[in-house]
Design a protein around this motif. Structure first.
Motif, PDB file in Angstrom:
ATOM      1  N   ARG A 135      58.323 -45.747  50.127  1.00 21.42           N
ATOM      2  CA  ARG A 135      59.737 -45.463  50.413  1.00 21.42           C
ATOM      3  C   ARG A 135      59.981 -45.478  51.922  1.00 21.42           C
ATOM      4  NH1 ARG A 135      62.109 -44.657  45.731  1.00 21.42           N
ATOM      5  NH2 ARG A 135      64.065 -44.729  46.824  1.00 21.42           N
ATOM      6  N   LEU A 162      60.158 -48.957  53.428  1.00 13.79           N
ATOM      7  CA  LEU A 162      61.316 -49.782  53.080  1.00 13.79           C
ATOM      8  C   LEU A 162      62.642 -49.281  53.655  1.00 13.79           C
ATOM      9  CD1 LEU A 162      60.423 -50.621  49.374  1.00 13.79           C
ATOM     10  CD2 LEU A 162      59.885 -51.913  51.439  1.00 13.79           C
ATOM     11  N   VAL A 185      57.323 -55.012  46.107  1.00 12.47           N
ATOM     12  CA  VAL A 185      56.117 -54.228  46.408  1.00 12.47           C
ATOM     13  C   VAL A 185      55.249 -54.131  45.148  1.00 12.47           C
ATOM     14  CG1 VAL A 185      55.232 -51.970  47.121  1.00 12.47           C
ATOM     15  CG2 VAL A 185      57.305 -52.890  48.190  1.00 12.47           C
ATOM     16  N   SER A 214      57.719 -46.726  43.269  1.00 13.35           N
ATOM     17  CA  SER A 214      58.812 -46.216  44.107  1.00 13.35           C
ATOM     18  C   SER A 214      58.714 -44.706  44.304  1.00 13.35           C
ATOM     19  CB  SER A 214      60.174 -46.585  43.510  1.00 13.35           C
ATOM     20  OG  SER A 214      60.412 -45.841  42.343  1.00 13.35           O
ATOM     21  N   THR A 249      68.625 -53.259  46.302  1.00  9.94           N
ATOM     22  CA  THR A 249      67.409 -52.623  46.848  1.00  9.94           C
ATOM     23  C   THR A 249      66.307 -52.494  45.794  1.00  9.94           C
ATOM     24  OG1 THR A 249      68.162 -50.348  46.406  1.00  9.94           O
ATOM     25  CG2 THR A 249      68.736 -51.309  48.541  1.00  9.94           C
ATOM     26  N   LEU A 288      64.192 -51.478  56.612  1.00 11.36           N
ATOM     27  CA  LEU A 288      64.675 -52.774  56.123  1.00 11.36           C
ATOM     28  C   LEU A 288      66.090 -52.614  55.530  1.00 11.36           C
ATOM     29  CD1 LEU A 288      64.246 -55.749  55.220  1.00 11.36           C
ATOM     30  CD2 LEU A 288      63.035 -54.884  53.216  1.00 11.36           C
ATOM     31  N   GLN A 289      66.264 -51.563  54.742  1.00 18.67           N
ATOM     32  CA  GLN A 289      67.567 -51.333  54.115  1.00 18.67           C
ATOM     33  C   GLN A 289      68.615 -50.933  55.147  1.00 18.67           C
ATOM     34  OE1 GLN A 289      66.936 -49.185  50.074  1.00 18.67           O
ATOM     35  NE2 GLN A 289      65.055 -48.830  51.205  1.00 18.67           N
ATOM     36  N   VAL A 317      57.776 -57.731  53.683  1.00 15.26           N
ATOM     37  CA  VAL A 317      58.891 -58.011  52.767  1.00 15.26           C
ATOM     38  C   VAL A 317      60.108 -58.371  53.592  1.00 15.26           C
ATOM     39  CG1 VAL A 317      60.359 -57.073  50.945  1.00 15.26           C
ATOM     40  CG2 VAL A 317      58.056 -56.182  51.222  1.00 15.26           C
ATOM     41  N   ILE A 348      63.624 -54.934  46.237  1.00 17.12           N
ATOM     42  CA  ILE A 348      62.634 -54.676  47.294  1.00 17.12           C
ATOM     43  C   ILE A 348      61.448 -53.901  46.703  1.00 17.12           C
ATOM     44  CG2 ILE A 348      62.320 -53.861  49.648  1.00 17.12           C
ATOM     45  CD1 ILE A 348      65.358 -53.768  49.977  1.00 17.12           C
ATOM     46  N   TYR A 349      61.757 -52.894  45.893  1.00 14.75           N
ATOM     47  CA  TYR A 349      60.680 -52.129  45.234  1.00 14.75           C
ATOM     48  C   TYR A 349      59.914 -53.015  44.246  1.00 14.75           C
ATOM     49  CZ  TYR A 349      62.447 -48.009  47.473  1.00 14.75           C
ATOM     50  OH  TYR A 349      62.811 -47.118  48.436  1.00 14.75           O
TER      51      TYR A 349
END
Ligand code: DC
Length: 226
Positions: A110, A113, A42, A104, A35, A116-117, A68, A38-39
């Motif tokens: 946050r 996202l 961004v 983040s 994860t 997505l997670q 994303v 992912i940050y």
């Protein structure tokens, strides 16, 4: 669809989360979700636009223009797709590490996202690593590990990792950056890095990779009996 199993691995930068999670995922046949990437995506997007990760108004203005997604190649390697572009390698710099840590802390980021997670965990058995997986993203994960090591050991490992990739790395500088990231990641208001109440702490300072994998496998087997 049968309910999927989730293993959450949280911990500070450089504790070995990705190496261990990748190995375990391969051994157990789970999908590994990094994860942090992912940050980083961004942060990379904002960086390209010249927006500071601390500029909340700027971030809010441009976030809608970012899509994303995560894909996997035939070898099972995770790829990060930013508005249709594969940025998997571009996000792996020290500069983006710092910017990812800063961005983040932004609640909008946050929030954006989370789904997505969580969607990944709905679809696959996952080993997901990050900072808030056991506390916020997947609070009902079957197994939660808090992986840690002393800042010095983590800095040594990170320096070796960067050198192996041909990037220049100075131990003292890496140590400072790690300490700074630890502070930022654990002191932000939303979803800070902290051990979940029901997580098992594993200190990897004195263990090699095989030792850590074996330790965690035992914990996993104890909880889900594989
Ligand atoms: O794991 P990493 O070093 O690739 O993560 C980069 C940054 O992203 C990290 O410093 C904090 C942030 N992060 C986060 O806030 N929550 C996560 N679940 C994963 C990463």
């Amino acid at each position: 669809m049968a309910k999927k199993i989730a293993i959450a691995i949280d911990g500070p930068a450089g504790a070995g989360k990705s190496t261990i999670a990748r190995r375990l995922a391969a051994e157990l046949g789970y999908c590994y979700v990094d994860t942090g990437a992912i940050y980083r995506t961004v942060a990379y997007f904002l960086d390209l636009l010249g927006i500071s990760p601390k500029d909340a108004d700027g971030v809010a203005r441009y976030l809608d223009e970012l899509t994303v997604s995560i894909t996997y190649d035939e070898e099972g390697k995770q790829h990060m797709i930013m508005n249709g572009m594969d940025v998997t390698e571009d996000i792996r710099t020290q500069e983006i590490s710092q910017k990812a840590s800063l961005v983040s802390a932004n609640p909008l980021v946050r929030e954006m996202l989370l789904d997505l997670q969580r969607d990944m965990a709905k679809e696959y058995n996952v080993i997901m690593d990050g900072r808030d997986i056991g506390t916020v993203v997947l609070p009902r994960a079957k197994v939660k590990i808090f992986l840690t090591a002393s800042p010095e050991v983590r800095a040594k490992r990170r320096t070796a990792e960067l050198e192996a990739k041909g990037q220049t790395a100075n131990y003292e500088k890496v140590l400072k950056e790690i300490q700074q990231r630890d502070y930022q990641d654990s002191h932000r208001a939303i979803a800070p890095l902290k051990q979940a109440k029901d997580a098992v702490k594993v200190d990897t300072s004195e263990l090699d990779i095989d030792g850590v994998v074996a330790t965690i496998r035992k914990i996993v087997e104890g909880k889900i009996g594989q």
